[in-house]
Scaffold this active site. Structure first.
Site, PDB file in Angstrom:
ATOM      1  N   THR A   1       4.866  31.192  -3.840  1.00 36.75           N
ATOM      2  CA  THR A   1       4.119  31.327  -5.087  1.00 36.75           C
ATOM      3  C   THR A   1       2.726  30.744  -4.908  1.00 36.75           C
ATOM      4  O   THR A   1       1.732  31.309  -5.359  1.00 36.75           O
ATOM      5  CB  THR A   1       4.858  30.604  -6.230  1.00 36.75           C
ATOM      6  OG1 THR A   1       6.166  31.153  -6.359  1.00 36.75           O
ATOM      7  CG2 THR A   1       4.111  30.761  -7.533  1.00 36.75           C
TER       8      THR A   1
ATOM      9  N   GLY B   1       8.842  31.724   2.122  1.00 38.64           N
ATOM     10  CA  GLY B   1       9.180  33.103   1.818  1.00 38.64           C
ATOM     11  C   GLY B   1       8.122  34.096   2.236  1.00 38.64           C
ATOM     12  O   GLY B   1       8.429  35.215   2.665  1.00 38.64           O
TER      13      GLY B   1
ATOM     14  N   SER C   1      12.258  29.915  -8.539  1.00 40.67           N
ATOM     15  CA  SER C   1      13.688  29.985  -8.229  1.00 40.67           C
ATOM     16  C   SER C   1      14.139  28.669  -7.616  1.00 40.67           C
ATOM     17  O   SER C   1      13.327  27.844  -7.200  1.00 40.67           O
ATOM     18  CB  SER C   1      13.989  31.142  -7.269  1.00 40.67           C
ATOM     19  OG  SER C   1      13.410  30.911  -5.996  1.00 40.67           O
ATOM     20  N   GLY C   2      15.453  28.498  -7.574  1.00 38.57           N
ATOM     21  CA  GLY C   2      16.034  27.318  -6.948  1.00 38.57           C
ATOM     22  C   GLY C   2      17.250  27.713  -6.148  1.00 38.57           C
ATOM     23  O   GLY C   2      17.784  28.817  -6.289  1.00 38.57           O
ATOM     24  N   ARG C   3      17.691  26.806  -5.278  1.00 36.19           N
ATOM     25  CA  ARG C   3      18.858  27.093  -4.461  1.00 36.19           C
ATOM     26  C   ARG C   3      19.553  25.786  -4.080  1.00 36.19           C
ATOM     27  O   ARG C   3      18.889  24.734  -3.967  1.00 36.19           O
ATOM     28  CB  ARG C   3      18.462  27.855  -3.199  1.00 36.19           C
ATOM     29  CG  ARG C   3      17.494  27.126  -2.295  1.00 36.19           C
ATOM     30  CD  ARG C   3      16.648  28.034  -1.450  1.00 36.19           C
ATOM     31  NE  ARG C   3      15.852  28.950  -2.222  1.00 36.19           N
ATOM     32  CZ  ARG C   3      14.715  28.646  -2.839  1.00 36.19           C
ATOM     33  NH1 ARG C   3      14.268  27.402  -2.805  1.00 36.19           N
ATOM     34  NH2 ARG C   3      14.043  29.556  -3.510  1.00 36.19           N
TER      35      ARG C   3
ATOM     36  N   ASN D   1      -4.867  23.827  -1.657  1.00 36.14           N
ATOM     37  CA  ASN D   1      -4.060  24.756  -2.455  1.00 36.14           C
ATOM     38  C   ASN D   1      -4.763  26.096  -2.584  1.00 36.14           C
ATOM     39  O   ASN D   1      -5.960  26.152  -2.885  1.00 36.14           O
ATOM     40  CB  ASN D   1      -3.832  24.198  -3.859  1.00 36.14           C
ATOM     41  CG  ASN D   1      -2.708  23.197  -3.915  1.00 36.14           C
ATOM     42  OD1 ASN D   1      -2.524  22.422  -2.991  1.00 36.14           O
ATOM     43  ND2 ASN D   1      -1.961  23.209  -4.993  1.00 36.14           N
TER      44      ASN D   1
ATOM     45  N   HIS E   1       8.399  16.348  -2.569  1.00 35.45           N
ATOM     46  CA  HIS E   1       7.466  17.439  -2.837  1.00 35.45           C
ATOM     47  C   HIS E   1       7.823  18.584  -1.897  1.00 35.45           C
ATOM     48  O   HIS E   1       7.902  18.392  -0.681  1.00 35.45           O
ATOM     49  CB  HIS E   1       6.022  16.993  -2.613  1.00 35.45           C
ATOM     50  CG  HIS E   1       5.025  18.028  -3.013  1.00 35.45           C
ATOM     51  ND1 HIS E   1       3.813  18.180  -2.384  1.00 35.45           N
ATOM     52  CD2 HIS E   1       5.063  18.983  -3.978  1.00 35.45           C
ATOM     53  CE1 HIS E   1       3.150  19.184  -2.945  1.00 35.45           C
ATOM     54  NE2 HIS E   1       3.890  19.683  -3.913  1.00 35.45           N
ATOM     55  N   ASP E   2       8.041  19.769  -2.455  1.00 33.15           N
ATOM     56  CA  ASP E   2       8.546  20.867  -1.625  1.00 33.15           C
ATOM     57  C   ASP E   2       7.615  21.196  -0.468  1.00 33.15           C
ATOM     58  O   ASP E   2       8.072  21.585   0.611  1.00 33.15           O
ATOM     59  CB  ASP E   2       8.856  22.110  -2.466  1.00 33.15           C
ATOM     60  CG  ASP E   2       7.704  22.571  -3.340  1.00 33.15           C
ATOM     61  OD1 ASP E   2       6.583  22.020  -3.224  1.00 33.15           O
ATOM     62  OD2 ASP E   2       7.926  23.480  -4.167  1.00 33.15           O
TER      63      ASP E   2
ATOM     64  N   ALA F   1       8.937  26.981  -8.085  1.00 31.62           N
ATOM     65  CA  ALA F   1       8.381  27.281  -9.398  1.00 31.62           C
ATOM     66  C   ALA F   1       8.950  28.553 -10.002  1.00 31.62           C
ATOM     67  O   ALA F   1       8.756  28.808 -11.188  1.00 31.62           O
ATOM     68  CB  ALA F   1       6.865  27.386  -9.300  1.00 31.62           C
TER      69      ALA F   1
END
Length: 496
Positions: free
Chosen positions: A259, A402, A15-17, A296, A236-237, A13
């Protein structure tokens, strides 16, 4: 020696890689190389919070083209992302309408109206999904109740990673784990719930039957002309993060920390009892016919916003300063509605503490300490709820993502939950994405074998719980704040 080159596109939500994995099948040695990392920020346009899909696609292609320029022909590519958000397409495959973010306020009040009309119990029995105001169910209700002029042009609905798979291959595929986040999938049948679609007025042609992780989507044509297979991973991450969490037993819970914080267990059966409904537990789809029974939690979004607003660049120094302060002085319920996307996060935290008769955190370190203490207490609450649901205590917590790099929060979590904590790997979503592709290729036999391989390639850090002599009083204070629970308004991620 056989070598598999796997590309994981992991979109979060914020960043991306694009990551390249090299897997030696004989030695079971796995290495990761970051090819391209990029930011993902909301765009406020036409009075709505939207995703910049054009920028995301450009960054995805930048990473893939760099790999192609290296002379590498990947064995597979897969994309994962946050849940609940979608893209609408017309009959020609062109986007229709705005790519809304789950943080947009167009769904304000919609969940309350829908549950008043249909009943929470009925919706939960159908879907087993927790009630979050940004679920796709409520996004589509908002859309259909105030339809734009071009809504009649819509022929297809794709979740975010499915959309990028489509852009790479030209094929329309809907993957199961992300579809399960919508609150529109029937829990028993694992396909779209016709009654809910009819209630919304959503034509069934919009939605194709979900496919399981490992499904071959098609091929991407690289600039070199190479045809690169694209695989539907656990898109889904969080589902990918759970694959990448080397859980040691069914008594272990996972916490995907970023996040969003998503805490849960793997289960062969869903939990949609009245007790699970009361706890707002969700039953999202996992790999190998499992369910991700989870909850969540607002997560490090709170800290991210404070750092952004206060222009804090040195997170390590902030955390170190927070460790020197007394514990549990000021507490919040991180899942309170007000924290989803306030104009000012630090002011929202201060207002909450003031309203509840607590010391108001003033310094940046005091704000951080309040966030860390409150998150750890909420983690404890969810650990206990999960144990009660399964009639057996959670004996270990595995933190990935993270947030697993925050040693202070990891130790605090072990202390507050009073169970051992294992932290790592950091890139769990990426690794889970890769694992789904390796299993689809037959390079790894199954999920257990993949997780075993992870423990030999990525070091884990263990945190042993310490006793807190005056903890009971702090716990009672937090319980008073968090009852009755208020679900977070508005993901997502993380995410969700």
């Amino acid at each position: 020696m056989a070598v598999k080159n796997i590309v994981a596109v992991d979109l979060g939500a914020s960043s991306g890689r694009v990551m390249l994995a090299t897997f030696h099948t004989a030695t079971q040695h796995l290495t990761l190389k970051e090819i391209h990392r990029f930011s993902n920020t909301l765009v406020f346009q036409d009075n709505h919070h939207q995703w910049d899909l054009v920028a995301l696609e450009r960054d995805i292609l930048t990473g893939l083209q760099q790999i192609d320029a290296m002379g590498i022909a990947p064995d597979s590519i897969g994309v994962d992302s946050w849940g609940v958000d979608y893209v609408l397409l017309d009959k020609n495959g062109q986007r229709v309408g705005l790519p809304y973010s789950y943080r947009d306020h167009r769904t304000d009040g919609v969940m309350a109206a829908v549950t008043a009309e249909l009943g929470r119990e009925a919706i939960y029995q159908h879907t087993g999904i927790q009630f979050l105001p940004f679920n796709t169910l409520y996004q589509l209700k908002a859309l259909c109740d105030a339809p734009p002029d071009d809504l009649d042009k819509v022929e297809h609905l794709l979740m975010i990673p499915d959309y990028f798979h489509y852009r790479l291959t030209g094929n329309l595929v809907c993957e199961y784990t992300n579809a399960s986040t919508t609150q529109l999938l029937n829990l028993e049948k694992k396909t779209w719930d016709g009654e809910l679609l009819d209630y919304l007025g959503v034509p069934r042609r919009w939605l194709s039957d979900p496919v399981q992780p490992g499904h071959a989507v098609g091929n991407w044509t690289a600039p070199s002309g190479r045809q690169i297979p694209v695989t539907a991973v656990a898109t889904h991450d969080t589902a990918s993060a759970v694959v990448g969490a080397p859980l040691q037993s069914r008594d272990s819970a996972y916490l995907s920390s970023g996040t969003w914080s998503l805490m849960g267990i793997e289960s062969d059966t869903p939990f949609n009892s009245p007790q699970a409904l009361a706890a707002n537990i969700t039953n999202e789809g996992g790999v190998d016919d499992t369910y991700r029974v989870l909850k969540n939690i607002m997560g490090l979004w709170l800290l991210q916003r404070v750092c952004q607003e206060r222009d804090i660049k040195d997170l390590g120094t902030l955390i170190q300063s927070a460790t020197t302060l007394p514990a549990f002085v000021s507490l919040i319920n991180p899942n309170d509605d007000r924290f989803i996307n306030p104009p000012s996060m630090h002011q929202a935290i201060r207002d909450y503490c003031r309203e509840h008769g607590q010391p108001v955190p003033q310094s940046d370190a005091e704000l951080a300490r309040c966030i860390f203490d409150s998150l750890a207490l909420l983690y404890r609450q969810v650990v206990l709820e999960l144990g009660e649901l399964r009639h057996a205590p959670i004996r270990q917590l595995h933190i990935v993502g993270g947030g697993s790099q925050n040693a202070f929060l990891n130790q605090l979590c072990a202390d507050v939950c009073q169970i051992p904590v294992l932290a790592g790997p950091v890139e769990a979503s990426t690794l889970g994405n890769i694992g789904c592709q390796l299993m689809a290729l037959g390079a790894v036999t199954d999920l257990a074998a993949f997780r075993h391989m992870l423990t030999h390639n990525f070091p884990l850090h263990r945190y042993t719980p310490r006793a807190e002599s005056d903890f009971a009083g702090h716990w009672r204070r937090f319980q008073a704040l968090s009852q009755p629970e208020t679900a977070p308004q508005g993901k997502k991620e993380t995410t969700q």
